[in-house]
Design a protein around this motif. Structure first.
Motif, PDB file in Angstrom:
ATOM      1  N   PHE A 115       0.850  -1.187   0.000  1.00  0.00           N
ATOM      2  CA  PHE A 115       0.000   0.000   0.000  1.00  0.00           C
ATOM      3  C   PHE A 115       0.886   1.237   0.000  1.00  0.00           C
ATOM      4  O   PHE A 115       1.645   1.455   0.931  1.00  0.00           O
ATOM      5  CB  PHE A 115      -0.925   0.003   1.218  1.00  0.00           C
ATOM      6  CG  PHE A 115      -1.503  -1.356   1.510  1.00  0.00           C
ATOM      7  CD1 PHE A 115      -2.337  -1.981   0.604  1.00  0.00           C
ATOM      8  CD2 PHE A 115      -1.198  -2.019   2.681  1.00  0.00           C
ATOM      9  CE1 PHE A 115      -2.850  -3.241   0.860  1.00  0.00           C
ATOM     10  CE2 PHE A 115      -1.711  -3.268   2.952  1.00  0.00           C
ATOM     11  CZ  PHE A 115      -2.541  -3.888   2.032  1.00  0.00           C
ATOM     12  N   GLY A 116       0.798   2.062  -1.021  1.00  0.00           N
ATOM     13  CA  GLY A 116       1.718   3.163  -1.206  1.00  0.00           C
ATOM     14  C   GLY A 116       1.442   4.441  -0.434  1.00  0.00           C
ATOM     15  O   GLY A 116       2.303   5.292  -0.336  1.00  0.00           O
ATOM     16  N   ASP A 117       0.265   4.596   0.116  1.00  0.00           N
ATOM     17  CA  ASP A 117      -0.090   5.867   0.749  1.00  0.00           C
ATOM     18  C   ASP A 117       0.391   6.002   2.176  1.00  0.00           C
ATOM     19  O   ASP A 117       0.194   7.036   2.797  1.00  0.00           O
ATOM     20  CB  ASP A 117      -1.611   6.054   0.727  1.00  0.00           C
ATOM     21  CG  ASP A 117      -2.145   6.186  -0.685  1.00  0.00           C
ATOM     22  OD1 ASP A 117      -1.361   6.533  -1.582  1.00  0.00           O
ATOM     23  OD2 ASP A 117      -3.341   5.950  -0.879  1.00  0.00           O
ATOM     24  N   GLY A 118       0.995   5.009   2.726  1.00  0.00           N
ATOM     25  CA  GLY A 118       1.427   5.049   4.126  1.00  0.00           C
ATOM     26  C   GLY A 118       0.323   4.548   5.035  1.00  0.00           C
ATOM     27  O   GLY A 118      -0.833   4.410   4.627  1.00  0.00           O
ATOM     28  N   PRO A 119       0.666   4.298   6.284  1.00  0.00           N
ATOM     29  CA  PRO A 119      -0.308   3.709   7.205  1.00  0.00           C
ATOM     30  C   PRO A 119      -1.406   4.698   7.594  1.00  0.00           C
ATOM     31  O   PRO A 119      -1.205   5.907   7.594  1.00  0.00           O
ATOM     32  CB  PRO A 119       0.534   3.328   8.423  1.00  0.00           C
ATOM     33  CG  PRO A 119       1.688   4.269   8.384  1.00  0.00           C
ATOM     34  CD  PRO A 119       1.956   4.527   6.927  1.00  0.00           C
ATOM     35  N   ASP A 120      -2.571   4.148   7.936  1.00  0.00           N
ATOM     36  CA  ASP A 120      -3.657   4.966   8.459  1.00  0.00           C
ATOM     37  C   ASP A 120      -3.376   5.353   9.902  1.00  0.00           C
ATOM     38  O   ASP A 120      -3.765   6.439  10.345  1.00  0.00           O
ATOM     39  CB  ASP A 120      -4.989   4.205   8.368  1.00  0.00           C
ATOM     40  CG  ASP A 120      -5.389   3.973   6.923  1.00  0.00           C
ATOM     41  OD1 ASP A 120      -5.563   4.962   6.202  1.00  0.00           O
ATOM     42  OD2 ASP A 120      -5.504   2.800   6.521  1.00  0.00           O
ATOM     43  N   LEU A 121      -2.708   4.471  10.631  1.00  0.00           N
ATOM     44  CA  LEU A 121      -2.350   4.710  12.025  1.00  0.00           C
ATOM     45  C   LEU A 121      -0.975   4.119  12.297  1.00  0.00           C
ATOM     46  O   LEU A 121      -0.601   3.114  11.692  1.00  0.00           O
ATOM     47  CB  LEU A 121      -3.325   4.009  12.980  1.00  0.00           C
ATOM     48  CG  LEU A 121      -4.791   4.388  12.921  1.00  0.00           C
ATOM     49  CD1 LEU A 121      -5.610   3.361  13.676  1.00  0.00           C
ATOM     50  CD2 LEU A 121      -4.991   5.743  13.536  1.00  0.00           C
ATOM     51  N   ARG A 122      -0.257   4.720  13.223  1.00  0.00           N
ATOM     52  CA  ARG A 122       0.996   4.127  13.708  1.00  0.00           C
ATOM     53  C   ARG A 122       0.916   4.113  15.222  1.00  0.00           C
ATOM     54  O   ARG A 122       0.620   5.126  15.847  1.00  0.00           O
ATOM     55  CB  ARG A 122       2.211   4.910  13.263  1.00  0.00           C
ATOM     56  CG  ARG A 122       3.503   4.342  13.881  1.00  0.00           C
ATOM     57  CD  ARG A 122       4.735   4.951  13.300  1.00  0.00           C
ATOM     58  NE  ARG A 122       5.019   4.231  12.059  1.00  0.00           N
ATOM     59  CZ  ARG A 122       6.102   4.426  11.328  1.00  0.00           C
ATOM     60  NH1 ARG A 122       6.985   5.323  11.680  1.00  0.00           N
ATOM     61  NH2 ARG A 122       6.293   3.732  10.233  1.00  0.00           N
ATOM     62  N   ILE A 123       1.183   2.953  15.786  1.00  0.00           N
ATOM     63  CA  ILE A 123       1.228   2.806  17.241  1.00  0.00           C
ATOM     64  C   ILE A 123       2.698   2.693  17.627  1.00  0.00           C
ATOM     65  O   ILE A 123       3.419   1.852  17.098  1.00  0.00           O
ATOM     66  CB  ILE A 123       0.458   1.564  17.706  1.00  0.00           C
ATOM     67  CG1 ILE A 123      -1.001   1.635  17.254  1.00  0.00           C
ATOM     68  CG2 ILE A 123       0.543   1.420  19.222  1.00  0.00           C
ATOM     69  CD1 ILE A 123      -1.772   0.357  17.489  1.00  0.00           C
ATOM     70  N   THR A 124       3.128   3.566  18.526  1.00  0.00           N
ATOM     71  CA  THR A 124       4.503   3.531  19.007  1.00  0.00           C
ATOM     72  C   THR A 124       4.486   3.272  20.509  1.00  0.00           C
ATOM     73  O   THR A 124       3.454   3.429  21.159  1.00  0.00           O
ATOM     74  CB  THR A 124       5.235   4.857  18.711  1.00  0.00           C
ATOM     75  OG1 THR A 124       4.520   5.931  19.328  1.00  0.00           O
ATOM     76  CG2 THR A 124       5.348   5.104  17.222  1.00  0.00           C
ATOM     77  N   LEU A 125       5.625   2.899  21.035  1.00  0.00           N
ATOM     78  CA  LEU A 125       5.748   2.639  22.470  1.00  0.00           C
ATOM     79  C   LEU A 125       6.676   3.662  23.110  1.00  0.00           C
ATOM     80  O   LEU A 125       7.704   4.023  22.546  1.00  0.00           O
ATOM     81  CB  LEU A 125       6.302   1.236  22.719  1.00  0.00           C
ATOM     82  CG  LEU A 125       5.426   0.082  22.274  1.00  0.00           C
ATOM     83  CD1 LEU A 125       6.149  -1.239  22.513  1.00  0.00           C
ATOM     84  CD2 LEU A 125       4.098   0.097  22.999  1.00  0.00           C
ATOM     85  N   GLY A 126       6.300   4.077  24.294  1.00  0.00           N
ATOM     86  CA  GLY A 126       7.154   4.966  25.077  1.00  0.00           C
ATOM     87  C   GLY A 126       8.175   4.167  25.857  1.00  0.00           C
ATOM     88  O   GLY A 126       8.183   2.931  25.827  1.00  0.00           O
ATOM     89  N   PRO A 127       9.050   4.837  26.591  1.00  0.00           N
ATOM     90  CA  PRO A 127      10.122   4.156  27.309  1.00  0.00           C
ATOM     91  C   PRO A 127       9.608   3.205  28.399  1.00  0.00           C
ATOM     92  O   PRO A 127      10.303   2.285  28.776  1.00  0.00           O
ATOM     93  CB  PRO A 127      10.948   5.290  27.915  1.00  0.00           C
ATOM     94  CG  PRO A 127      10.099   6.503  27.825  1.00  0.00           C
ATOM     95  CD  PRO A 127       9.102   6.284  26.729  1.00  0.00           C
ATOM     96  N   ARG A 128       8.396   3.401  28.867  1.00  0.00           N
ATOM     97  CA  ARG A 128       7.834   2.499  29.886  1.00  0.00           C
ATOM     98  C   ARG A 128       6.822   1.528  29.305  1.00  0.00           C
ATOM     99  O   ARG A 128       6.105   0.870  30.045  1.00  0.00           O
ATOM    100  CB  ARG A 128       7.184   3.322  30.994  1.00  0.00           C
ATOM    101  CG  ARG A 128       8.203   4.126  31.748  1.00  0.00           C
ATOM    102  CD  ARG A 128       7.600   4.763  32.963  1.00  0.00           C
ATOM    103  NE  ARG A 128       8.611   5.493  33.668  1.00  0.00           N
ATOM    104  CZ  ARG A 128       8.484   6.754  34.040  1.00  0.00           C
ATOM    105  NH1 ARG A 128       7.384   7.404  33.788  1.00  0.00           N
ATOM    106  NH2 ARG A 128       9.455   7.349  34.683  1.00  0.00           N
ATOM    107  N   GLY A 129       6.723   1.468  27.982  1.00  0.00           N
ATOM    108  CA  GLY A 129       5.849   0.486  27.346  1.00  0.00           C
ATOM    109  C   GLY A 129       4.440   0.955  27.064  1.00  0.00           C
ATOM    110  O   GLY A 129       3.628   0.187  26.571  1.00  0.00           O
ATOM    111  N   GLY A 130       4.128   2.202  27.353  1.00  0.00           N
ATOM    112  CA  GLY A 130       2.800   2.722  27.044  1.00  0.00           C
ATOM    113  C   GLY A 130       2.645   2.961  25.550  1.00  0.00           C
ATOM    114  O   GLY A 130       3.596   3.328  24.871  1.00  0.00           O
TER     115      GLY A 130
END
Length: 93
Positions: free
Chosen positions: A73-88
């Motif tokens: 899919f060329g348009d990029g993700p609809d959402l990105r989930i990242t994690l903080g240093p404590r796992g949130g």
């Protein structure tokens, strides 16, 4: 429950995985936290999951066909989930 998103999980030192259908953003965030807690890699801010909203069955077929090669899919993700240093989890739209 049928999948709403196609998720690509990326964990440092493990690389990117194959596409996985997920039913919700929460399910993807939980899976990302679980994978990032693997003692071999540790939970880091570089761990993320890109989610693509499933619009039709063709998207699932394309994702499975391109597994191990890349994201079809060329348009990029609809959402990105990242994690903080404590796992949130943090959601970027």
């Amino acid at each position: 429950m049928s999948p709403r998103y196609i998720a690509y999980f990326t964990i440092p030192f493990s690389g990117s995985g194959n596409p996985e259908p997920v039913a919700s953003i929460r399910q993807a965030a939980d899976q990302l936290r679980t994978r990032a807690r693997d003692p071999r890699t540790g939970c880091t801010e570089q761990s993320f999951a890109d989610l693509y909203l499933i619009t039709d069955e063709q998207m699932l077929a394309e994702a499975e066909e391109m597994a191990g090669v890349g994201v079809p899919f060329g348009d990029g993700p609809d959402l990105r989930i990242t994690l903080g240093p404590r796992g949130g989890a943090r959601i970027e739209r």
